[in-house]
Enzyme design. Structure first.
Site, PDB file in Angstrom:
ATOM      1  N   TYR A 142      41.715  40.848 -14.067  1.00 36.36           N
ATOM      2  CA  TYR A 142      42.786  42.086 -13.606  1.00 36.36           C
ATOM      3  C   TYR A 142      41.820  42.913 -14.076  1.00 36.36           C
ATOM      4  O   TYR A 142      42.576  44.664 -13.824  1.00 36.36           O
ATOM      5  CB  TYR A 142      44.463  41.755 -14.414  1.00 36.36           C
ATOM      6  CG  TYR A 142      44.755  40.854 -13.012  1.00 36.36           C
ATOM      7  CD1 TYR A 142      45.037  39.921 -13.035  1.00 36.36           C
ATOM      8  CD2 TYR A 142      46.350  41.602 -13.023  1.00 36.36           C
ATOM      9  CE1 TYR A 142      45.326  38.849 -12.646  1.00 36.36           C
ATOM     10  CE2 TYR A 142      46.824  40.068 -12.248  1.00 36.36           C
ATOM     11  CZ  TYR A 142      46.855  39.397 -11.924  1.00 36.36           C
ATOM     12  OH  TYR A 142      47.442  38.039 -11.150  1.00 36.36           O
ATOM     13  N   LYS A 188      37.926  27.067 -16.862  1.00 38.38           N
ATOM     14  CA  LYS A 188      36.969  26.134 -16.200  1.00 38.38           C
ATOM     15  C   LYS A 188      35.835  26.270 -16.272  1.00 38.38           C
ATOM     16  O   LYS A 188      35.197  26.983 -16.143  1.00 38.38           O
ATOM     17  CB  LYS A 188      37.453  27.527 -14.673  1.00 38.38           C
ATOM     18  CG  LYS A 188      36.343  26.485 -13.241  1.00 38.38           C
ATOM     19  CD  LYS A 188      37.041  25.756 -12.643  1.00 38.38           C
ATOM     20  CE  LYS A 188      35.830  25.214 -11.634  1.00 38.38           C
ATOM     21  NZ  LYS A 188      36.346  23.930 -10.576  1.00 38.38           N
ATOM     22  N   ASP A 220      41.467  23.257 -11.927  1.00 36.02           N
ATOM     23  CA  ASP A 220      41.514  23.121 -10.396  1.00 36.02           C
ATOM     24  C   ASP A 220      42.267  22.156 -10.665  1.00 36.02           C
ATOM     25  O   ASP A 220      43.505  21.445 -10.370  1.00 36.02           O
ATOM     26  CB  ASP A 220      40.276  22.996  -9.938  1.00 36.02           C
ATOM     27  CG  ASP A 220      39.060  22.225 -10.619  1.00 36.02           C
ATOM     28  OD1 ASP A 220      39.421  22.249 -12.263  1.00 36.02           O
ATOM     29  OD2 ASP A 220      37.836  22.025  -9.553  1.00 36.02           O
ATOM     30  N   ASP A 244      48.015  33.892 -13.371  1.00 36.99           N
ATOM     31  CA  ASP A 244      49.240  33.975 -12.277  1.00 36.99           C
ATOM     32  C   ASP A 244      49.382  33.084 -11.167  1.00 36.99           C
ATOM     33  O   ASP A 244      50.643  32.912 -10.872  1.00 36.99           O
ATOM     34  CB  ASP A 244      48.144  35.426 -11.930  1.00 36.99           C
ATOM     35  CG  ASP A 244      49.144  35.896 -10.798  1.00 36.99           C
ATOM     36  OD1 ASP A 244      50.382  36.265  -9.923  1.00 36.99           O
ATOM     37  OD2 ASP A 244      48.846  35.828  -9.706  1.00 36.99           O
ATOM     38  N   ASP A 248      53.326  30.451 -10.370  1.00 37.93           N
ATOM     39  CA  ASP A 248      53.620  30.555  -9.382  1.00 37.93           C
ATOM     40  C   ASP A 248      53.909  29.517  -8.482  1.00 37.93           C
ATOM     41  O   ASP A 248      54.990  29.003  -7.971  1.00 37.93           O
ATOM     42  CB  ASP A 248      53.069  31.562  -7.938  1.00 37.93           C
ATOM     43  CG  ASP A 248      53.486  32.497  -7.643  1.00 37.93           C
ATOM     44  OD1 ASP A 248      53.952  33.176  -8.208  1.00 37.93           O
ATOM     45  OD2 ASP A 248      53.624  33.179  -6.707  1.00 37.93           O
TER      46      ASP A 248
END
Ligand code: IPM
Ligand code: MG
Length: 355
Positions: A142, A188, A220, A244, A248
């Site tokens: 970001y 990751k 993942d 982020d 959601d």
């Protein structure tokens, strides 16, 4: 306590739900003998329209001089499909996070038994799910170096040791306070250098918290596990971009995105806001669910260790659900569809009249 609260209502349904949060906070303060002074400030598209800047200096000052910020939502469709727009409402949110040093975003994923049937998952999978996602909020892609050319563009996912250590510390402290003492570090590390630094630092810190079980999960796999077995998680910590995306996913698991509050804390004034966005299509229709905003007020009180105040807000919210005083998206079949204002007023009334 004498509260000074900055109120950043923003765009879309923001102003409508903001009023309900303010009214609930005022009612609880009256009940417990706190004083509270609210100061409105511009943010998002509303601020671009008024002064050409989504996070004006005046808003920054209002936030800095407050004990807490009650934030609602930013975003307006007129910017969404225009990649050439020079300023965007979302930049207001990012500027606020950066300038206030809000590096820790706390997003609880909680289920309400009476709403479990609204979950996209089978009730037996989601029942009892109750975890907190701790998202790093001021680093990573970001805010890393960006190049935006016509033929090539990139974002940099940079993290420093200091940034990683401080967010992991927040996560460990949460894990210590929860009965299961279980922390999952999501990364990751099989691909990304930045993730390997996260993992290394978490491994260094883990022995300082022997009560906590630390495990590591690739992002993942975590996305999959969250829908296969959401009850596995207790406290989850991850970098900005992964957080982020996963939050959601987390927010819909419980069947009630309109019910989830969040807190962003760090170096300066903390911010309390619903997880959902500005829902421009519903603007002015009095149909938006004010409960996430109202529960943000509960998180605000809890941040200041005013646990009875927070508990009363939560009790009032559950009472409104039990009484079927609900906005359309969570109302039971055949039940009356209450407006944003009616739900807020019912809750204020409950707070004023309860023993
Ligand atoms: C969030 C939102 C923001 C983010 C957007 C509006 C910039 O999606 O708070 O999760 O990406 O952080
Ligand atoms: Mg998001």
């Amino acid at each position: 306590m004498n509260f000074k609260i900055a109120v950043l209502a923003g765009d879309g349904i923001g102003p409508e739900i903001s009023v309900q949060g303010v009214n609930v906070m005022a009612a609880v303060c009256r009940k417990f003998g706190h004083t509270v002074e609210f100061r409105d400030a511009l943010v998002g598209a509303a601020a671009i329209d008024a002064v050409g800047n989504p996070f004006p200096d005046e808003t920054y000052d209002t936030c800095r001089n407050a004990d807490a910020v009650l934030f609602s939502a930013v975003g307006d469709p007129k910017f969404d499909n225009d990649p050439t727009a020079k300023v965007r409402p979302e930049q207001g949110l990012l500027a606020m996070r950066k300038k206030l040093g809000l590096f820790a975003n706390i997003r609880p994923v909680e289920t309400f038994d009476c709403l479990i049937h609204k979950s996209p998952l089978r009730p037996e999978l989601v029942k009892g799910a109750d975890f907190i996602c701790i998202r790093e909020l001021t680093g990573g892609m970001y805010f890393g170096e960006k190049v935006e050319g016509d033929d090539r563009a990139y974002d940099t996912n940079a993290y420093t040791r200091v940034e990683i250590e401080r967010i992991l510390r927040v996560a460990y402290e949460y894990a210590m306070r929860r009965p299961r003492h279980h922390l999952t570090v999501v990364d990751k590390a099989n691909v990304l250098a930045s993730s390997r630094l996260w993992r290394k630092i978490a491994q260094e810190m883990a022995p300082q918290y022997p009560e906590v079980t630390t495990d590591f999960m690739y992002v993942d796999n975590a996305a999959m596990r969250m829908i296969q077995e959401p009850t596995f998680f207790d406290v989850m910590v991850t970098e900005n971009t992964f957080g982020d995306i996963l939050t959601d996913e987390g927010s819909v698991l419980t069947g009630s995105m309109g019910l989830l509050p969040s807190a962003s804390t760090g170096e300066s004034t903390p911010v309390f806001e619903p997880i959902h966005g500005s829902w421009p299509q519903a603007k002015g229709l009095d149909i938006a669910n004010p409960l996430a905003q109202i529960l943000s007020v509960a998180m605000l009180f809890e941040y200041f260790n005013l646990l009875d105040e927070g508990a009363l807000v939560r009790r009032a919210v559950v009472a409104s659900l039990d009484a079927n005083v609900r906005t359309p998206e969570i109302q039971v079949a055949g039940g009356r569809r209450y407006g944003t204002k009616e739900v807020g007023e019912w809750i204020v009334n409950y707070i004023e009249n309860c023993k």
